[in-house]
Design an enzyme around this catalytic site. Structure first.
Site, PDB file in Angstrom:
ATOM      1  N   GLU A 119     -12.257   5.879  -6.532  1.00  0.00           N
ATOM      2  CA  GLU A 119     -12.104   5.748  -7.984  1.00  0.00           C
ATOM      3  C   GLU A 119     -10.819   6.421  -8.467  1.00  0.00           C
ATOM      4  O   GLU A 119     -10.160   5.923  -9.392  1.00  0.00           O
ATOM      5  CB  GLU A 119     -13.329   6.332  -8.681  1.00  0.00           C
ATOM      6  CG  GLU A 119     -14.577   5.470  -8.490  1.00  0.00           C
ATOM      7  CD  GLU A 119     -15.823   6.062  -9.131  1.00  0.00           C
ATOM      8  OE1 GLU A 119     -16.366   5.437 -10.046  1.00  0.00           O
ATOM      9  OE2 GLU A 119     -16.235   7.158  -8.700  1.00  0.00           O
ATOM     10  N   GLU A 139     -21.543   4.815  -2.852  1.00  0.00           N
ATOM     11  CA  GLU A 139     -22.536   5.599  -3.602  1.00  0.00           C
ATOM     12  C   GLU A 139     -23.948   5.042  -3.484  1.00  0.00           C
ATOM     13  O   GLU A 139     -24.932   5.783  -3.602  1.00  0.00           O
ATOM     14  CB  GLU A 139     -22.133   5.675  -5.083  1.00  0.00           C
ATOM     15  CG  GLU A 139     -20.975   6.608  -5.375  1.00  0.00           C
ATOM     16  CD  GLU A 139     -19.614   5.956  -5.230  1.00  0.00           C
ATOM     17  OE1 GLU A 139     -18.620   6.558  -5.651  1.00  0.00           O
ATOM     18  OE2 GLU A 139     -19.543   4.823  -4.685  1.00  0.00           O
TER      19      GLU A 139
END
Length: 705
Positions: A119, A139
């Site tokens: 990210e 995730e």
């Protein structure tokens, strides 16, 4: 005496700010330093926040390069901070500031950029990486979704459908695939920071609005959403995170970036505080802790040549695992025709893998070349570093094998047995070197199932234990060290499952399996029994003169030649694609049994069925802890998740028990007529959690082991 004031906690990790020059332009280099993988601990977030803001204000700085120290860009969030509360800047806001920078920001990636690290790179305007790098958002494997804009930026970069696939698998993109997908802008050889500095100096700030992913749009049709929901409901059955990821990606196409971020945060926090993420984070740490053997200081022996006795289902699978890890394998069997048949099965397995595309032809051929059919003469095993016995589950046969190995194997050779239940100490007694003997219990099929239970005997040496653990790592298994008892850990626990009791108490097999699968099991216990084969246990009972086809359903099926999936009939009937349907003969047998015993057909909710199946398993886990068979609670959960496919998102049976409440488990056991383990009773009486007890008593448990 006045108390000393508490010192403030020191932020973990730091970001170094240095400067480089290219084409007369000053480039700031921000290096994340939090070894070994540069996770986004508080110190990293503080450093990035301060330096990015400072560089934006510094008129002398033309551009920024963000990189990681060592062989990782950034491996993501610091999971240890989740439970204690996150300190320092909010990552989503920090990345918005980075992306909004009026000066070019280039990610220089050497190694992994995963989770929050990916990210960070997506918030940069450009991404340059080495060939050894990889990027991804895993995730979902922690029961979470990317919570710092990943669900909004990735679809705007590679498209909604590809982004859903990437985030719901959690699989990283190797550099070539990341380049092709558009995640990396360049893949280079050499020093990536130097390349990024040179590139940053050429970027025109006027191009930045088009490089900000927040300014882009994406398309996500109702058909894409519907197909994705159905696909991931099947592939990750019972997990909530994949569906939340799809909701976020849908939002990325429906509204603005800011609106999408609100949806992402709305979906993220219930996941973070939910039981699934707690269980999966627990498993994350358990998978790393299982390799650590308390008090072990010995170094492992070399493992170049492995001997395997027995070329059947287990021996062949073990041979494949070793060969694929690059070891030379000498495969032996009692008769030439057995060995020939075993090699044909191995060859067929590799041919199938190549045909499916799961293994390249060259890799399959290389593995096959590592497997040497060595006949039946044990003398050839003299060169082996380790020999694994995988013969019939009979103590006399195994002791005969180990007596022979004792004669021919070199000093220090590890002598391992693949026994599923038998005593390691009794097997070791057939040798003059019990210190070299250990159990290496694989699960079937051995080349597929991830668990390896390494079983230490009373005299097993530290060197032997260290070598067995290193062996597990080398062949890509998840290894746990356990003590010697009947069935060890996973088999002993699942032998206590309550499915058989339920069946004889008024439930049909399909109802029982449906209850188990409602908990998240991929396959119910009775379909699993069909997969393993109903003939194995019944044949042993027949040899012992204990077969009872009138009152034992499994013996009834055995006498009729119904062995399970292997011949299409068992507790269920199977078609050519192994799809199960109800077996009228089984239900007829049960109807007759219930009538004779005065038992009525009953109905129970799926949740209650699941508890009646698995609470006795949990109870047995507490008994293993009492006996010191494992060195930590989480090793039990590792064994059950990787040996019996207990749902990972439940955290294994012991974590599942803690999440639903130990008092509830205790009351359930009493209701079902099961005697609760003393440890379970004590924990409930004392109001102590299993996690607290485990932390306090881990050294004591390890000493018993």
């Amino acid at each position: 005496m006045a108390k000393k004031p508490r010192s403030k906690p020191v932020p973990k990790g730091t970001v170094h700010l240095t400067y480089a020059e290219s084409n007369g332009k000053k480039i700031a280099v921000l290096t994340m330093d939090n070894p070994p993988m540069n996770p986004l601990s508080s110190g990293i977030r503080i450093g990035l926040d301060q330096h990015v803001k400072a560089c934006v204000k510094d008129d002398s700085v033309y551009a920024m390069v963000v990189t990681g120290k060592g062989k990782a860009f950034c491996a993501g969030a610091d999971i240890s901070e989740f439970s204690g509360g996150m300190k320092g800047p909010n990552l989503p806001e920090l990345l918005n500031v980075m992306e909004a920078s009026t000066k070019p920001v280039v990610a220089a990636i050497d190694g992994v950029a995963l989770g929050g690290g990916c990210e960070v790179s997506l918030a940069c305007h450009y991404r340059i990486a080495t060939k050894a790098s990889a990027a991804g958002l895993p995730e979902v494997n922690l029961g979470l979704l990317p919570g710092a804009g990943g669900t909004q930026r990735l679809p705007r970069l590679i498209g909604a459908e590809a982004a859903i696939q990437a985030m719901c698998t959690g699989a990283p993109f190797p550099a070539p695939k990341a380049l092709k997908a558009g995640i990396f802008d360049q893949v280079i050889e050499g020093n990536v920071v130097d390349a990024a500095v040179q590139f940053a100096a050429t970027v025109n700030p006027a191009d930045l609005p088009n490089r900000r992913l927040c300014n882009r749009t994406t398309q996500c049709t109702p058909e894409i959403v519907a197909n994705a929901r159905a696909k991931w409901a099947k592939l990750r059955r019972g997990e909530t995170a994949p569906q939340s990821i799809i909701t976020c990606v849908e939002a990325s196409a429906r509204g603005t970036f800011a609106e999408g971020l609100k949806v992402e945060q709305k979906e993220f926090f219930p996941l973070l505080t939910g039981d699934q993420s707690k269980a999966m984070q627990y498993m994350f740490f358990a998978e790393r802790a299982c390799w650590k053997v308390p008090g072990l200081t010995a170094q492992p022996a070399q493992l170049n040549t492995i001997g395997i006795i027995g070329s059947g289902l287990m021996g062949g699978g073990i041979a494949m695992s070793c060969a694929e890890a690059g070891m030379k394998v000498l495969l032996l069997d009692a008769k030439p025709e057995f060995l020939e048949r075993g090699m044909k099965v191995i060859q067929k397995n590799y041919a199938t893998s190549v045909k499916r595309g799961s293994m390249p032809e060259a890799k399959a051929q290389k593995a096959l070349a590592n497997i040497v059919p060595a006949g039946g003469d044990y003398a050839v095993l003299g060169e082996c570093d380790m020999v694994i016995e995988a013969v019939f589950e009979n103590m006399n046969i195994k002791k005969e094998v180990f007596a022979k190995l004792d004669q021919v194997c070199k000093p220090g050779c590890i002598l391992a047995t693949n026994t599923s239940f038998l005593s390691i100490d009794e097997i070791a007694s057939a040798t003059r070197r019990p210190e070299d003997v250990i159990g290496c219990h694989f699960f079937s099929p051995a080349n597929v199932m991830k668990l390896l239970e390494n079983v230490r005997g009373a005299k097993t040496s530290g060197r032997t234990i260290a070598t067995a653990m290193a062996f597990g790592k080398k062949i890509g298994k998840i290894a746990v060290l356990v003590g010697n008892c009947h069935g060890f850990v996973a088999n002993r626990m699942f032998a206590k499952q309550g499915a058989t009791k339920l069946m004889y108490s008024g439930l049909y097999p399909h109802e029982i399996d449906q209850g188990a699968e409602s908990l998240g099991m991929r396959m119910g216990p009775l379909r699993m029994a069909d997969l393993v084969g109903l003939d194995l246990q019944s044949r042993e009972r027949e040899r012992a003169g204990k077969l009872d086809p009138e009152n034992d359903l499994q013996d009834f099926l055995y006498k009729k030649g119904n062995y399970g999936m292997k011949n299409g009939r068992g507790f269920f009937v199977y078609d050519e694609k192994r799809r199960a349907s109800r077996n009228p003969e089984v239900e007829g047998f049960l109807d007759g049994y219930w009538a004779r015993k005065g038992i009525s057909k009953t109905q129970l909710p799926d949740e209650e069925i699941a508890r009646r199946i698995y609470f006795p398993i949990i109870n047995e886990g507490f008994k293993l802890l009492e006996e010191g068979i494992v060195s930590r609670v989480s090793d039990i959960d590792i064994a059950c998740v990787y040996g019996y496919n207990f749902p990972r998102y439940r955290g294994g049976p012991m974590k599942y028990a803690e999440l639903i409440g130990l008092d509830e488990v205790l009351e359930g056991l009493k209701q079902y007529g099961e005697k609760p383990a003393d440890l379970l009773v004590k924990l409930v009486e004392d109001g102590t959690s299993l996690a607290k007890w485990s932390k306090k008593h881990e050294k004591e448990i390890a000493a018993k082991l």
